[in-house]
Design a protein around this motif. Structure first.
Motif, PDB file in Angstrom:
ATOM      1  N   LEU A 108      48.896  92.125  22.946  1.00  0.00           N
ATOM      2  CA  LEU A 108      48.551  93.251  21.629  1.00  0.00           C
ATOM      3  C   LEU A 108      47.430  92.913  20.137  1.00  0.00           C
ATOM      4  O   LEU A 108      47.454  92.843  19.345  1.00  0.00           O
ATOM      5  CB  LEU A 108      49.307  94.231  21.487  1.00  0.00           C
ATOM      6  CG  LEU A 108      50.049  95.719  22.448  1.00  0.00           C
ATOM      7  CD1 LEU A 108      50.929  96.409  22.050  1.00  0.00           C
ATOM      8  CD2 LEU A 108      48.640  95.632  22.726  1.00  0.00           C
ATOM      9  N   ARG A 109      48.261  91.004  20.477  1.00  0.00           N
ATOM     10  CA  ARG A 109      47.544  90.262  18.930  1.00  0.00           C
ATOM     11  C   ARG A 109      46.216  90.709  18.645  1.00  0.00           C
ATOM     12  O   ARG A 109      45.869  90.439  20.039  1.00  0.00           O
ATOM     13  CB  ARG A 109      47.777  88.905  19.455  1.00  0.00           C
ATOM     14  CG  ARG A 109      49.455  88.308  18.879  1.00  0.00           C
ATOM     15  CD  ARG A 109      49.539  87.633  19.471  1.00  0.00           C
ATOM     16  NE  ARG A 109      48.731  86.540  20.848  1.00  0.00           N
ATOM     17  CZ  ARG A 109      49.189  85.592  21.666  1.00  0.00           C
ATOM     18  NH1 ARG A 109      49.761  84.893  21.040  1.00  0.00           N
ATOM     19  NH2 ARG A 109      48.857  85.237  22.942  1.00  0.00           N
ATOM     20  N   GLY A 110      45.807  90.724  17.595  1.00  0.00           N
ATOM     21  CA  GLY A 110      44.302  91.183  17.482  1.00  0.00           C
ATOM     22  C   GLY A 110      43.780  92.505  17.144  1.00  0.00           C
ATOM     23  O   GLY A 110      42.737  92.788  17.423  1.00  0.00           O
ATOM     24  N   ASN A 111      44.842  93.323  18.134  1.00  0.00           N
ATOM     25  CA  ASN A 111      44.204  94.809  18.442  1.00  0.00           C
ATOM     26  C   ASN A 111      44.638  95.030  17.360  1.00  0.00           C
ATOM     27  O   ASN A 111      45.145  95.778  17.038  1.00  0.00           O
ATOM     28  CB  ASN A 111      44.892  94.722  19.903  1.00  0.00           C
ATOM     29  CG  ASN A 111      44.939  96.044  20.510  1.00  0.00           C
ATOM     30  OD1 ASN A 111      43.812  97.342  19.956  1.00  0.00           O
ATOM     31  ND2 ASN A 111      44.526  96.584  21.468  1.00  0.00           N
ATOM     32  N   GLY A 112      43.398  96.197  17.371  1.00  0.00           N
ATOM     33  CA  GLY A 112      42.752  96.921  15.822  1.00  0.00           C
ATOM     34  C   GLY A 112      43.459  97.872  15.437  1.00  0.00           C
ATOM     35  O   GLY A 112      43.976  99.731  14.675  1.00  0.00           O
ATOM     36  N   GLY A 113      43.727  98.461  17.483  1.00  0.00           N
ATOM     37  CA  GLY A 113      44.018  99.669  16.990  1.00  0.00           C
ATOM     38  C   GLY A 113      43.234 100.569  17.912  1.00  0.00           C
ATOM     39  O   GLY A 113      41.983 100.120  18.411  1.00  0.00           O
ATOM     40  N   GLY A 114      43.031 102.235  17.902  1.00  0.00           N
ATOM     41  CA  GLY A 114      41.719 102.910  18.586  1.00  0.00           C
ATOM     42  C   GLY A 114      42.242 104.621  18.569  1.00  0.00           C
ATOM     43  O   GLY A 114      42.842 104.822  17.560  1.00  0.00           O
ATOM     44  N   LEU A 115      42.478 105.447  19.807  1.00  0.00           N
ATOM     45  CA  LEU A 115      42.838 106.355  20.534  1.00  0.00           C
ATOM     46  C   LEU A 115      44.221 106.081  20.582  1.00  0.00           C
ATOM     47  O   LEU A 115      45.284 105.530  20.855  1.00  0.00           O
ATOM     48  CB  LEU A 115      41.552 106.534  21.325  1.00  0.00           C
ATOM     49  CG  LEU A 115      40.435 106.998  21.304  1.00  0.00           C
ATOM     50  CD1 LEU A 115      39.460 107.601  22.639  1.00  0.00           C
ATOM     51  CD2 LEU A 115      40.171 107.723  20.066  1.00  0.00           C
ATOM     52  N   LEU A 116      44.907 107.396  19.632  1.00  0.00           N
ATOM     53  CA  LEU A 116      46.376 107.717  19.705  1.00  0.00           C
ATOM     54  C   LEU A 116      47.159 107.915  21.056  1.00  0.00           C
ATOM     55  O   LEU A 116      47.954 107.085  21.322  1.00  0.00           O
ATOM     56  CB  LEU A 116      47.002 108.817  18.473  1.00  0.00           C
ATOM     57  CG  LEU A 116      48.079 108.920  18.749  1.00  0.00           C
ATOM     58  CD1 LEU A 116      48.325 109.265  17.183  1.00  0.00           C
ATOM     59  CD2 LEU A 116      48.913 110.330  19.166  1.00  0.00           C
ATOM     60  N   ILE A 117      46.269 108.919  21.543  1.00  0.00           N
ATOM     61  CA  ILE A 117      46.349 109.353  22.944  1.00  0.00           C
ATOM     62  C   ILE A 117      47.161 108.073  24.154  1.00  0.00           C
ATOM     63  O   ILE A 117      47.372 108.480  24.635  1.00  0.00           O
ATOM     64  CB  ILE A 117      45.233 111.073  23.371  1.00  0.00           C
ATOM     65  CG1 ILE A 117      46.059 111.521  24.706  1.00  0.00           C
ATOM     66  CG2 ILE A 117      44.210 109.931  23.794  1.00  0.00           C
ATOM     67  CD1 ILE A 117      47.274 112.033  24.160  1.00  0.00           C
TER      68      ILE A 117
END
Length: 532
Positions: A212-221
């Motif tokens: 998950l490195r560099g993964n800034g996120g997105g949808l909580l679900i």
């Protein structure tokens, strides 16, 4: 009168009063200002300034930016499928996405974009060029490029619906250890992770590294669904708490898990945020995975997008999220920020300690602290300039012209003669940089001069200055290892694209090596999760 009712009335009056003032101010600007104001531009500036007082995640999305919002949530857009970057007075193609329109039409990394549909792109910013390249699926576009070693050519490209994969790569890295790289949490994140997982199981995967490195996120679900793969149905994954009761929710695992037993190592770094922190934090709290890498970003805020009139939207922070142990990992305190100041980290005295399922201590307010720390390495100033000034990129473009093929991504190694050629190429480029040591020395000398010590230290100063003053030739040797890493990776990407870039990076990936080591030692893996 009830004090709550009184305060509500007071707040309501303030809102009405200030909306009226804004209207009156604009009317006077429109009537009397020396130059004619541009209404849309002026109002958007006002809206943006208002929202900046809250946090950087509460933003207004104008109708003209809806495509960017769509890309963020779905990973899809209409276009040619290529990365671009500014270089001098033009924009260049840095990487066409494999098997997408630009790739199929023969566009190559290094192509300089001269014109689009006959309109010159000289001196155009990259966002303007990007907008010109995007368009509805099925529409055609004519792109004039200048290709190093070939010259000018015009390429006709038929746009398509471009889907940027959430999982750009998955594979077996060593002895039954699978690897899945997740770069974002769009609407297809869980489906892509599950598909990759099933394929790896079919190839004999017994343990998993989830990157998950560099993964800034997105949808909580989507993060909840991914955690659900490894935890029992009914298990709390994350909860949210907001100012209004409706936003106080508990998200649980709703489906039958994929695998409750497979050992998992999650890779994180300072670029892992939001949904990435929900996944890593929840798996850590439930002692379901060993977290490897460096401390995550620390974004514990939840946003929701509301539809407005005229095709626009507003994305606003509605709650904070909490991992199963009860901690909120939000690092910056936006509520206490003073006007004109940057948000500061939450005060140490306000931090609290929580415990995982097995009783291990974890702390809130500072992102996710890994179980096995592998610190991120900072590149030297020289290396950073070689990237910023496109020196590595431009050398690679010439390398590809001279070398039709190279070895496979995991086998390719930069030869001494190639690095020496690069060194000569870099020395011929006109760019400057400073070192942190030089800057500190200059500050020291300013203080020494004010205090009257300059005469007694000037000789020593000159001696030390020669050591810390930038020297391209010296620094190209001193920082060869890190420069070679970037150069080799860029070269591989030209022949094997994003998959090749990821595979090649494994050779020098310290966090990956550590994760393999942890998963390869069953006793150590269990001891970490047990807090021993």
């Amino acid at each position: 009168m009830n004090p709550l009712i009184s305060r509500a009335q007071s707040d309501g009056f303030e809102v009405v009063k200030n909306l009226e003032l804004i209207d009156l101010i604009y009317r006077n600007l429109d009537m009397y200002y020396v130059d004619k104001p541009v209404p849309g531009k002026l109002m958007k500036a006002g809206i943006d300034a208002m929202l900046r007082e809250l946090d950087p995640y509460t933003v207004f999305i104008a109708e003209s930016n809806i495509e960017d919002y769509r890309l963020m949530t779905t990973g899809q857009y209409g276009g040619i499928g290529a990365l671009i970057r500014s270089s001098g007075d033009h924009v260049v193609i840095t990487e066409p996405y494999e098997n997408n329109p630009a790739f199929k039409a023969g566009v190559k990394a290094g192509d300089v974009i001269l014109a689009i549909d006959g309109v010159s792109m000289k001196d155009k910013p990259s966002d303007e060029v990007s907008a010109a390249l995007k368009g509805p699926k099925g529409s055609s576009i004519s792109v004039e490029v200048e290709r190093p070693g070939v010259g000018k050519k015009t390429i006709k490209i038929t746009r398509d619906e471009i889907k940027i994969p959430d999982v750009p790569y998955h594979g077996i890295v060593k002895d039954g250890i699978g690897y899945i790289k997740l770069t974002s949490f769009t609407q297809s994140a869980y489906a892509e992770v599950k598909k990759a997982y099933d394929e790896l199981k079919g190839q004999g995967m017994e343990k998993l590294i989830f990157d998950l490195r560099g993964n800034g996120g997105g949808l909580l679900i989507e993060s909840v669904k991914i955690v659900n793969m490894f935890v029992p149905k009914g298990q709390e994954v994350v909860s949210t708490k907001g100012r209004i009761q409706e936003e106080n929710r508990v998200y649980t695992a709703l489906d039958k898990p994929t695998d409750l037993e497979i050992p998992v190592a999650v890779l994180v770094d300072g670029g892992s945020a939001s949904a990435s922190e929900i996944v890593s934090g929840s798996l850590q709290d439930l002692d379901r995975a060993v977290i490897v890498g460096s401390t995550t970003f620390g974004k514990g805020l939840v946003q929701r997008t509301m539809d407005l009139k005229y095709g626009s939207k507003v994305k606003l922070t509605i709650a904070k999220y909490y991992t199963p142990s009860g901690r909120c990992i939000q690092k910056l305190d936006y509520a206490s920020r003073k006007e004109g100041e940057r948000a500061k980290e939450i005060d140490e005295t306000l931090l609290a300690t929580f415990t995982t399922k097995n009783g291990r201590e974890v702390m809130d307010g500072r992102g996710i602290e890994p179980d096995v720390k592998v610190e991120e390495e900072e590149y030297s100033r020289l290396t950073a300039m070689l990237v910023i000034e496109n020196v590595i990129f431009d050398f690679t473009t010439q390398f590809v012209i001279d070398n039709p093929t190279i070895a496979k991504p995991d086998q390719f190694e930069l030869a001494d003669e190639t690095y020496n050629a690069f060194k000569k190429f870099a020395l011929g480029k006109d760019f400057t940089y400073s070192t942190a040591s030089e800057e500190m020395l200059n500050r020291f000398m300013e203080v020494a001069e004010r205090e009257g010590y300059l005469d007694t230290t000037s000789a020593e100063y000159k001696s030390v200055y020669q050591l810390v003053h930038p020297s391209k030739e010296r620094d190209l040797d001193m920082f060869r290892e890190e420069i070679e890493e970037l150069l080799e990776n860029e070269i591989v990407s030209r022949y094997y694209y994003q998959n090749g870039r990821i595979i090649n990076s494994f050779k020098r990936d310290k966090a990956l090596v550590e994760a393999v080591k942890v998963l390869g030692d069953t006793e150590k893996y269990k001891a970490i999760l047990a807090g021993e």
